[in-house]
Design a protein around this motif. Structure first.
Motif, mmCIF file in Angstrom:
data_model
loop_
_atom_site.group_PDB
_atom_site.id
_atom_site.type_symbol
_atom_site.label_atom_id
_atom_site.label_comp_id
_atom_site.label_asym_id
_atom_site.label_seq_id
_atom_site.Cartn_x
_atom_site.Cartn_y
_atom_site.Cartn_z
ATOM 1 N N THR A 146 52.646 40.809 32.968
ATOM 2 C CA THR A 146 53.655 41.539 32.206
ATOM 3 C C THR A 146 54.249 40.648 31.120
ATOM 4 N N LEU A 147 54.495 39.395 31.462
ATOM 5 C CA LEU A 147 55.087 38.443 30.533
ATOM 6 C C LEU A 147 54.112 38.002 29.445
ATOM 7 N N LEU A 148 52.883 37.656 29.828
ATOM 8 C CA LEU A 148 51.918 37.060 28.901
ATOM 9 C C LEU A 148 50.838 38.023 28.404
ATOM 10 N N GLY A 149 50.721 39.186 29.013
ATOM 11 C CA GLY A 149 49.683 40.128 28.598
ATOM 12 C C GLY A 149 48.349 39.826 29.246
ATOM 13 N N THR A 150 47.318 40.380 28.673
ATOM 14 C CA THR A 150 45.967 40.216 29.192
ATOM 15 C C THR A 150 45.497 38.780 28.974
ATOM 16 N N PRO A 151 44.992 38.125 30.031
ATOM 17 C CA PRO A 151 44.515 36.746 29.854
ATOM 18 C C PRO A 151 43.246 36.703 29.000
ATOM 19 N N ASP A 152 42.976 35.532 28.431
ATOM 20 C CA ASP A 152 41.758 35.352 27.645
ATOM 21 C C ASP A 152 40.527 35.299 28.542
ATOM 22 N N PHE A 153 40.682 34.746 29.734
ATOM 23 C CA PHE A 153 39.610 34.675 30.724
ATOM 24 C C PHE A 153 40.222 34.871 32.109
ATOM 25 N N THR A 154 39.417 35.360 33.027
ATOM 26 C CA THR A 154 39.858 35.520 34.406
ATOM 27 C C THR A 154 38.718 35.101 35.335
ATOM 28 N N GLU A 155 39.074 34.396 36.401
ATOM 29 C CA GLU A 155 38.122 34.053 37.458
ATOM 30 C C GLU A 155 38.739 34.458 38.792
ATOM 31 N N SER A 156 37.912 34.864 39.712
ATOM 32 C CA SER A 156 38.384 35.175 41.048
ATOM 33 C C SER A 156 37.290 34.786 42.029
ATOM 34 N N PHE A 157 37.681 34.082 43.101
ATOM 35 C CA PHE A 157 36.701 33.623 44.086
ATOM 36 C C PHE A 157 37.404 33.342 45.397
ATOM 37 N N SER A 158 36.615 33.156 46.433
ATOM 38 C CA SER A 158 37.155 32.831 47.749
ATOM 39 C C SER A 158 37.113 31.324 47.926
ATOM 40 N N HIS A 159 38.232 30.757 48.382
ATOM 41 C CA HIS A 159 38.318 29.317 48.616
ATOM 42 C C HIS A 159 39.082 29.102 49.918
ATOM 43 N N GLU A 160 38.428 28.446 50.879
ATOM 44 C CA GLU A 160 39.030 28.170 52.178
ATOM 45 C C GLU A 160 39.588 29.436 52.823
ATOM 46 N N GLY A 161 38.830 30.527 52.719
ATOM 47 C CA GLY A 161 39.186 31.764 53.388
ATOM 48 C C GLY A 161 40.202 32.646 52.681
ATOM 49 N N GLU A 162 40.642 32.272 51.509
ATOM 50 C CA GLU A 162 41.573 33.144 50.787
ATOM 51 C C GLU A 162 41.105 33.345 49.352
ATOM 52 N N THR A 163 41.526 34.462 48.783
ATOM 53 C CA THR A 163 41.151 34.793 47.415
ATOM 54 C C THR A 163 42.003 34.005 46.437
ATOM 55 N N VAL A 164 41.313 33.373 45.495
ATOM 56 C CA VAL A 164 41.974 32.621 44.435
ATOM 57 C C VAL A 164 41.649 33.321 43.115
ATOM 58 N N THR A 165 42.681 33.570 42.329
ATOM 59 C CA THR A 165 42.505 34.153 41.004
ATOM 60 C C THR A 165 43.058 33.165 39.984
#
Length: 119
Positions: free
Chosen positions: A59-78
């Motif tokens: 909401t503050l910064l708008g749409t990011p220029d890039f996005t990554e999402s993956f699982s790390h040590e059993g939890e989702t990291v974005t």
């Protein structure tokens, strides 16, 4: 008649190297736009606090220029990447020109290159 021809010929020769610019300089306008965006992003990221939600950051910064999402040590990291600095003038934004913001379970856990490298 030859007088008019002489004047027209003289004007053609003297004006042939003139260039008339109409409107704004598009490159300058674009240059100004990305500089303002970078400055705004830097200012807002400097105000962030850990545990801010990803939705609040978007909401503050708008749409990011890039996005990554993956699982790390059993939890989702974005990771959201926002442009904050200029690296090269190629007309494209790269991840190297962005600050990464790291979220676990939709909460901000860190930002910057060190936080990203320690994932």
């Amino acid at each position: 008649m030859s007088g008019k021809f002489f004047i027209a010929a003289a004007l053609a020769v003297t004006l042939s190297g003139c260039v008339i610019a109409v409107g704004g300089d598009r490159e300058f306008d674009n240059d100004s736009s990305w500089k303002k965006t970078q400055q705004y992003n830097q200012q807002q990221i400097n105000k962030l606090a850990l545990d801010t939600s990803a939705d609040d950051v978007r909401t503050l910064l708008g749409t990011p220029d890039f996005t990554e999402s993956f699982s790390h040590e059993g939890e989702t990291v974005t990771v959201l990447f926002y442009r904050t600095h200029h690296a090269k003038s190629d007309g494209k934004t790269s991840k190297e020109e962005c600050t990464p913001l790291i979220f676990r379970q939709n909460r901000l856990t860190g930002w910057g290159d060190k936080a990203y490298k320690y994932l």
